[in-house]
Design a protein around this motif. Sequence first.
Motif, PDB file in Angstrom:
ATOM      1  N   GLY A 108       2.293   1.640  -3.375  1.00  0.00           N
ATOM      2  CA  GLY A 108       1.328   1.658  -4.476  1.00  0.00           C
ATOM      3  C   GLY A 108       0.280   2.736  -4.316  1.00  0.00           C
ATOM      4  O   GLY A 108       0.583   3.917  -4.155  1.00  0.00           O
ATOM      5  N   ASP A 109      -0.967   2.311  -4.272  1.00  0.00           N
ATOM      6  CA  ASP A 109      -2.089   3.246  -4.289  1.00  0.00           C
ATOM      7  C   ASP A 109      -2.442   3.839  -2.923  1.00  0.00           C
ATOM      8  O   ASP A 109      -3.275   4.725  -2.833  1.00  0.00           O
ATOM      9  N   ARG A 110      -1.844   3.344  -1.842  1.00  0.00           N
ATOM     10  CA  ARG A 110      -2.015   3.849  -0.473  1.00  0.00           C
ATOM     11  C   ARG A 110      -3.447   3.699   0.057  1.00  0.00           C
ATOM     12  O   ARG A 110      -3.804   4.276   1.073  1.00  0.00           O
ATOM     13  N   VAL A 111      -4.283   2.916  -0.584  1.00  0.00           N
ATOM     14  CA  VAL A 111      -5.677   2.786  -0.152  1.00  0.00           C
ATOM     15  C   VAL A 111      -5.763   2.253   1.270  1.00  0.00           C
ATOM     16  O   VAL A 111      -6.465   2.826   2.112  1.00  0.00           O
ATOM     17  N   SER A 157       0.828  -1.202   0.000  1.00  0.00           N
ATOM     18  CA  SER A 157       0.000   0.000   0.000  1.00  0.00           C
ATOM     19  C   SER A 157       0.867   1.258   0.000  1.00  0.00           C
ATOM     20  O   SER A 157       0.589   2.219  -0.715  1.00  0.00           O
ATOM     21  N   GLN A 209       7.810   6.964  -0.454  1.00  0.00           N
ATOM     22  CA  GLN A 209       7.798   5.600  -0.964  1.00  0.00           C
ATOM     23  C   GLN A 209       9.220   5.078  -1.067  1.00  0.00           C
ATOM     24  O   GLN A 209      10.070   5.724  -1.677  1.00  0.00           O
TER      25      GLN A 209
END
Length: 185
Positions: free
Chosen positions: A57-60, A54, A96
């Motif tokens: 990537g998209d940190r959702v 996460s 990141q």
Amino acid sequence: DIQLYRNKINGYVYSLYFKFILSVLDEVTKSLKEQGKFQFFDFLLYLRNAFRDSALGDRVLIDHIMARHSFFMLDESQDTNPLQTEMFFYLTSTVQNKDWKKVCPKESSLFIVGDPKQSIYGFRGADVKAYLDNKKIFTDKDELLVLTKNFRSHAHLREWFNDSFNDMLNYTDPLYKEFALEHLD
């Protein structure tokens, strides 16, 4: 030379083993999950991987958790294993990076509290060296607060603790000097 050939053959055998293991790893993992046969470490590993993925990537997942919890305190961190610490760095990350030690926690989001003299969980992966490495990350950023006052015990106990631990930790060593207890009278 026979040993050279053995080493080459062993290299091929190990290579085949690893290829086989990698080819069935997902299926074995799926089966263990379905059978409820995961161990504590398995859950830590998957949670760490979820936070890492996460964060990279998209940190959702991270954004979902951070929307509900702004601050995290990792207390008794001398008794955590490096995988647990890594999870909290990814969870609070703003940068990141696959190397969690280069991840930058969001300002004032992560508080790590620990005392290396109290580490007692080495049998389950706690690592005092990892605690000291984590401490260095915050020391390098001038974000370290050292608590040296003892509000719990009287002077005679403090002196006994300092004398006893000095034999083990050598307070003349700069690494441990700060751990000598002071007493607030």
